[in-house]
Design a protein around this motif. Sequence first.
Motif, mmCIF file in Angstrom:
data_model
loop_
_atom_site.group_PDB
_atom_site.id
_atom_site.type_symbol
_atom_site.label_atom_id
_atom_site.label_comp_id
_atom_site.label_asym_id
_atom_site.label_seq_id
_atom_site.Cartn_x
_atom_site.Cartn_y
_atom_site.Cartn_z
ATOM 1 N N SER A 53 0.866 -1.161 -0.062
ATOM 2 C CA SER A 53 -0.271 -0.034 0.021
ATOM 3 C C SER A 53 1.058 1.398 0.053
ATOM 4 N N ILE A 54 0.347 2.121 -0.093
ATOM 5 C CA ILE A 54 1.162 3.670 -0.234
ATOM 6 C C ILE A 54 1.751 3.991 1.264
ATOM 7 N N PRO A 55 0.935 3.390 2.335
ATOM 8 C CA PRO A 55 1.706 3.548 3.593
ATOM 9 C C PRO A 55 2.960 2.742 3.845
ATOM 10 N N GLU A 56 2.738 1.534 3.175
ATOM 11 C CA GLU A 56 3.841 0.409 3.106
ATOM 12 C C GLU A 56 4.884 1.035 2.538
ATOM 13 N N MET A 57 4.829 1.641 1.178
ATOM 14 C CA MET A 57 5.884 2.077 0.516
ATOM 15 C C MET A 57 6.427 3.314 1.101
ATOM 16 N N GLU A 58 5.664 4.037 1.929
ATOM 17 C CA GLU A 58 6.319 5.294 2.609
ATOM 18 C C GLU A 58 7.042 4.749 3.658
ATOM 19 N N ALA A 59 6.633 3.743 4.241
ATOM 20 C CA ALA A 59 7.373 2.952 5.428
ATOM 21 C C ALA A 59 9.022 2.705 4.721
ATOM 22 N N MET A 60 8.820 1.884 3.455
ATOM 23 C CA MET A 60 10.139 1.704 2.815
ATOM 24 C C MET A 60 11.139 2.873 2.617
ATOM 25 N N ALA A 61 10.279 3.901 1.940
ATOM 26 C CA ALA A 61 11.214 5.171 1.741
ATOM 27 C C ALA A 61 11.731 5.895 3.026
ATOM 28 N N SER A 62 11.043 5.844 4.351
ATOM 29 C CA SER A 62 11.444 6.278 5.326
ATOM 30 C C SER A 62 12.656 5.543 5.897
ATOM 31 N N ALA A 63 12.557 4.120 5.752
ATOM 32 C CA ALA A 63 13.813 3.475 5.966
ATOM 33 C C ALA A 63 15.060 3.535 5.568
ATOM 34 N N ALA A 64 14.830 3.754 3.966
ATOM 35 C CA ALA A 64 16.093 4.134 3.286
ATOM 36 C C ALA A 64 16.477 5.617 3.591
ATOM 37 N N PHE A 65 15.524 6.564 4.091
ATOM 38 C CA PHE A 65 16.070 7.725 4.232
ATOM 39 C C PHE A 65 16.980 7.914 5.486
ATOM 40 N N ALA A 66 16.338 6.818 6.616
ATOM 41 C CA ALA A 66 17.027 6.805 7.928
ATOM 42 C C ALA A 66 18.385 6.538 7.532
ATOM 43 N N ARG A 67 18.723 5.683 6.504
ATOM 44 C CA ARG A 67 20.238 5.138 6.221
ATOM 45 C C ARG A 67 21.044 5.980 5.685
ATOM 46 N N LEU A 68 20.491 7.320 5.475
ATOM 47 C CA LEU A 68 21.460 7.959 4.737
ATOM 48 C C LEU A 68 22.544 8.638 5.674
ATOM 49 N N PRO A 69 23.780 8.985 5.123
ATOM 50 C CA PRO A 69 24.918 9.215 5.830
ATOM 51 C C PRO A 69 24.476 10.722 6.491
ATOM 52 N N SER A 70 25.014 10.818 7.457
ATOM 53 C CA SER A 70 24.626 12.130 8.367
ATOM 54 C C SER A 70 25.131 13.318 7.437
ATOM 55 N N GLN A 71 26.157 13.580 6.733
ATOM 56 C CA GLN A 71 26.426 14.272 6.086
ATOM 57 C C GLN A 71 25.423 14.891 4.973
ATOM 58 N N PHE A 72 24.531 14.062 4.635
ATOM 59 C CA PHE A 72 23.703 14.547 3.671
ATOM 60 C C PHE A 72 22.226 14.618 4.480
ATOM 61 N N ALA A 73 21.996 13.863 5.489
ATOM 62 C CA ALA A 73 20.710 13.991 6.245
ATOM 63 C C ALA A 73 20.686 15.426 6.711
ATOM 64 N N GLU A 74 21.719 15.778 7.273
ATOM 65 C CA GLU A 74 21.833 17.048 8.113
ATOM 66 C C GLU A 74 21.343 18.350 7.148
ATOM 67 N N HIS A 75 21.583 18.328 5.718
ATOM 68 C CA HIS A 75 21.305 19.266 4.909
ATOM 69 C C HIS A 75 20.030 19.174 3.937
#
Length: 134
Positions: free
Chosen positions: A10-32
């Motif tokens: 579902s849309i919420p399940e795919m949003e959860a996949m995207a959020s999990a990938a976003f959480a794995r971003l290196p800090s130098q990117f996530a900070e910006h």
Amino acid sequence: MTRNIGLAPSIPEMEAMASAAFARLPSQFAEHLGEVVIQVQDFAEDDLLAEMEIDHPYELTGVYEGLPLTERSIEHSGTMPDRIRLFRLPILLEWCERGDETLEHLVAHVLMHEIGHHFGLSDDDMHALEEQVR
């Protein structure tokens, strides 16, 4: 051999996949990334497809909407947050057609590509970033 194939996410399940990938971003990117909003919807609207000169809605898996960091100035403060939209059905079709990776990996790939646009990165830089979040 019998395969047990469940329902498409579902849309919420795919949003959860995207959020999990976003959480794995290196800090130098996530900070910006600031207040970048990530949304999932089934398809892009017709006006967006026309603006991007895309003929078929299955051809667009994601879009970055905002001003890349490389083009910002103090004059752009106070604007709405940038947004990344992922399009569920085109992503599912691409995943089915490829057959060589997990859906979670493809969602992360599309997300990283759109995040790359936020930073004004080249395709090579985007591929390097994607390798860091696998």
